[in-house]
Design a protein around this motif. Sequence first.
Motif, PDB file in Angstrom:
ATOM      1  N   GLU A 126       0.820  -1.214   0.000  1.00  0.00           N
ATOM      2  CA  GLU A 126       0.000   0.000   0.000  1.00  0.00           C
ATOM      3  C   GLU A 126       0.851   1.260   0.000  1.00  0.00           C
ATOM      4  OE1 GLU A 126      -2.415  -0.375   3.428  1.00  0.00           O
ATOM      5  OE2 GLU A 126      -3.659  -2.007   2.616  1.00  0.00           O
ATOM      6  N   ASN A 127       2.086   1.158   0.490  1.00  0.00           N
ATOM      7  CA  ASN A 127       2.973   2.318   0.568  1.00  0.00           C
ATOM      8  C   ASN A 127       3.785   2.554  -0.702  1.00  0.00           C
ATOM      9  OD1 ASN A 127       2.162   2.934   3.188  1.00  0.00           O
ATOM     10  ND2 ASN A 127       3.725   1.631   4.117  1.00  0.00           N
ATOM     11  N   LEU A 128       3.654   1.674  -1.676  1.00  0.00           N
ATOM     12  CA  LEU A 128       4.316   1.870  -2.965  1.00  0.00           C
ATOM     13  C   LEU A 128       3.369   2.559  -3.932  1.00  0.00           C
ATOM     14  CD1 LEU A 128       6.068  -1.607  -3.377  1.00  0.00           C
ATOM     15  CD2 LEU A 128       7.207   0.592  -2.997  1.00  0.00           C
ATOM     16  N   ALA A 129       3.922   3.418  -4.767  1.00  0.00           N
ATOM     17  CA  ALA A 129       3.094   4.121  -5.747  1.00  0.00           C
ATOM     18  C   ALA A 129       2.436   3.120  -6.698  1.00  0.00           C
ATOM     19  CB  ALA A 129       3.951   5.112  -6.537  1.00  0.00           C
ATOM     20  N   PRO A 130       1.160   3.295  -7.024  1.00  0.00           N
ATOM     21  CA  PRO A 130       0.468   2.367  -7.921  1.00  0.00           C
ATOM     22  C   PRO A 130       1.183   2.159  -9.244  1.00  0.00           C
ATOM     23  CG  PRO A 130      -1.111   3.837  -6.875  1.00  0.00           C
ATOM     24  CD  PRO A 130       0.253   4.342  -6.515  1.00  0.00           C
ATOM     25  N   GLU A 131       1.780   3.228  -9.780  1.00  0.00           N
ATOM     26  CA  GLU A 131       2.487   3.093 -11.059  1.00  0.00           C
ATOM     27  C   GLU A 131       3.731   2.210 -10.918  1.00  0.00           C
ATOM     28  OE1 GLU A 131       3.460   7.280  -9.419  1.00  0.00           O
ATOM     29  OE2 GLU A 131       1.747   5.908  -9.559  1.00  0.00           O
ATOM     30  N   THR A 132       4.390   2.281  -9.740  1.00  0.00           N
ATOM     31  CA  THR A 132       5.550   1.419  -9.479  1.00  0.00           C
ATOM     32  C   THR A 132       5.118  -0.040  -9.386  1.00  0.00           C
ATOM     33  OG1 THR A 132       6.706   3.190  -8.285  1.00  0.00           O
ATOM     34  CG2 THR A 132       7.436   0.940  -7.876  1.00  0.00           C
ATOM     35  N   VAL A 133       4.021  -0.270  -8.693  1.00  0.00           N
ATOM     36  CA  VAL A 133       3.493  -1.628  -8.548  1.00  0.00           C
ATOM     37  C   VAL A 133       3.147  -2.218  -9.915  1.00  0.00           C
ATOM     38  CG1 VAL A 133       1.608  -3.023  -7.604  1.00  0.00           C
ATOM     39  CG2 VAL A 133       2.657  -1.213  -6.204  1.00  0.00           C
ATOM     40  N   ARG A 134       2.486  -1.411 -10.754  1.00  0.00           N
ATOM     41  CA  ARG A 134       2.096  -1.889 -12.079  1.00  0.00           C
ATOM     42  C   ARG A 134       3.309  -2.095 -12.973  1.00  0.00           C
ATOM     43  NH1 ARG A 134      -2.053   2.005 -11.391  1.00  0.00           N
ATOM     44  NH2 ARG A 134      -0.827   3.506 -12.601  1.00  0.00           N
ATOM     45  N   ARG A 135       4.249  -1.181 -12.924  1.00  0.00           N
ATOM     46  CA  ARG A 135       5.419  -1.243 -13.799  1.00  0.00           C
ATOM     47  C   ARG A 135       6.241  -2.498 -13.555  1.00  0.00           C
ATOM     48  NH1 ARG A 135      10.470   3.087 -13.776  1.00  0.00           N
ATOM     49  NH2 ARG A 135      11.735   2.022 -15.382  1.00  0.00           N
ATOM     50  N   TYR A 136       6.451  -2.828 -12.291  1.00  0.00           N
ATOM     51  CA  TYR A 136       7.308  -3.963 -11.958  1.00  0.00           C
ATOM     52  C   TYR A 136       6.513  -5.232 -11.628  1.00  0.00           C
ATOM     53  CZ  TYR A 136      11.077  -0.527 -11.665  1.00  0.00           C
ATOM     54  OH  TYR A 136      11.988   0.461 -11.948  1.00  0.00           O
ATOM     55  N   GLY A 137       5.195  -5.129 -11.625  1.00  0.00           N
ATOM     56  CA  GLY A 137       4.372  -6.293 -11.296  1.00  0.00           C
ATOM     57  C   GLY A 137       4.587  -6.777  -9.878  1.00  0.00           C
ATOM     58  N   ILE A 138       4.745  -5.858  -8.942  1.00  0.00           N
ATOM     59  CA  ILE A 138       5.035  -6.199  -7.552  1.00  0.00           C
ATOM     60  C   ILE A 138       3.796  -6.769  -6.883  1.00  0.00           C
ATOM     61  CG2 ILE A 138       5.767  -5.303  -5.306  1.00  0.00           C
ATOM     62  CD1 ILE A 138       7.312  -3.127  -6.831  1.00  0.00           C
ATOM     63  N   ARG A 139       3.988  -7.872  -6.144  1.00  0.00           N
ATOM     64  CA  ARG A 139       2.894  -8.511  -5.422  1.00  0.00           C
ATOM     65  C   ARG A 139       3.295  -8.768  -3.972  1.00  0.00           C
ATOM     66  NH1 ARG A 139       1.667 -13.654  -9.116  1.00  0.00           N
ATOM     67  NH2 ARG A 139       3.938 -13.776  -8.864  1.00  0.00           N
ATOM     68  N   ARG A 140       2.304  -8.938  -3.133  1.00  0.00           N
ATOM     69  CA  ARG A 140       2.562  -9.273  -1.739  1.00  0.00           C
ATOM     70  C   ARG A 140       3.360 -10.576  -1.669  1.00  0.00           C
ATOM     71  NH1 ARG A 140       0.016 -12.387   2.139  1.00  0.00           N
ATOM     72  NH2 ARG A 140      -1.656 -12.889   0.659  1.00  0.00           N
ATOM     73  N   GLY A 141       4.400 -10.579  -0.846  1.00  0.00           N
ATOM     74  CA  GLY A 141       5.240 -11.759  -0.698  1.00  0.00           C
ATOM     75  C   GLY A 141       6.473 -11.753  -1.581  1.00  0.00           C
ATOM     76  N   ASP A 142       6.574 -10.807  -2.512  1.00  0.00           N
ATOM     77  CA  ASP A 142       7.770 -10.727  -3.350  1.00  0.00           C
ATOM     78  C   ASP A 142       8.994 -10.444  -2.484  1.00  0.00           C
ATOM     79  OD1 ASP A 142       6.337 -11.191  -5.617  1.00  0.00           O
ATOM     80  OD2 ASP A 142       6.444  -9.146  -6.403  1.00  0.00           O
TER      81      ASP A 142
END
Length: 270
Positions: free
Chosen positions: A18-34
């Motif tokens: 939740e503390n990462l920018a949405p665009e960063t999450v989408r760009r790198y495909g970051i998921r919980r547990g990574d």
Amino acid sequence: MTQGIVPNPDVVSSRALENLAPETVRRYGIRRGDGVFVVPQGYFGLLPERERRFLKPLYEPVQAGRHALKAPEKVLLYLTPSNGAEQAVTLLRHLEKFRPLMEARRETRMGRMKYYHVHWPRKERFFQPGPKILAVRKCARPTFSYTEKEAYVMMAFNVIRSERVSMKYLAALFNSRLMQFWFLRRGKMQGDFFQMDTAPVLRAPIRVPGLPLLREVEGLADALAVRYCPEGDERMNGLMEDIYGLSPQEREIIIQACPPMRAGRESLPE
């Protein structure tokens, strides 16, 4: 003794996501547990040799048993202010996408470390090759794993290293029924679980036998590490109770207070 390392974070938690920018999450495909500072073995594939020295075998409680230590399944990116972490170009590229999480840490905000440093490193001599004990901090039964391999751990463990006594003997002693009784009565409990913090371990009364008996304990510990058997475990309990000079009546009190774990669990992580 020393506490385990605090990477902060080891993996991406729900809150961290939740503390990462949405665009960063989408760009790198970051998921919980990574994985952030902790990733599976082989995660980086063909990593340059100069960077492999920063990947350390990470042991978790699931690998720790009273008589044997299973092989680690993960590695820790052990980057600190004193080990030339800036040279780990590939690893820094991996950490860059999680940078906002580490820059929010107190030590990073105060300028004491870079975002790519683990939050709380420890003295590396505790984890380097050589006799040591990995002590699980919260367990159903005191669990002290002896190893001579390079072994890094997080806060789920304390690490014991000394040249004043055989580490193999000390692990066998701390894993014995005798010491289970002592920690039950004089240690720290959280419900039915032992809380093996530094203070109760350092208070434990340690008696070191003569060399012949010490070697017998070490030999039996080696045999149990290769192949567990209840008879060998009971023999170890008997040796420790002999070393401390217990009477038959005292042994019976301890046996009643510390019954064996259920069948098949004695040699497994608890």
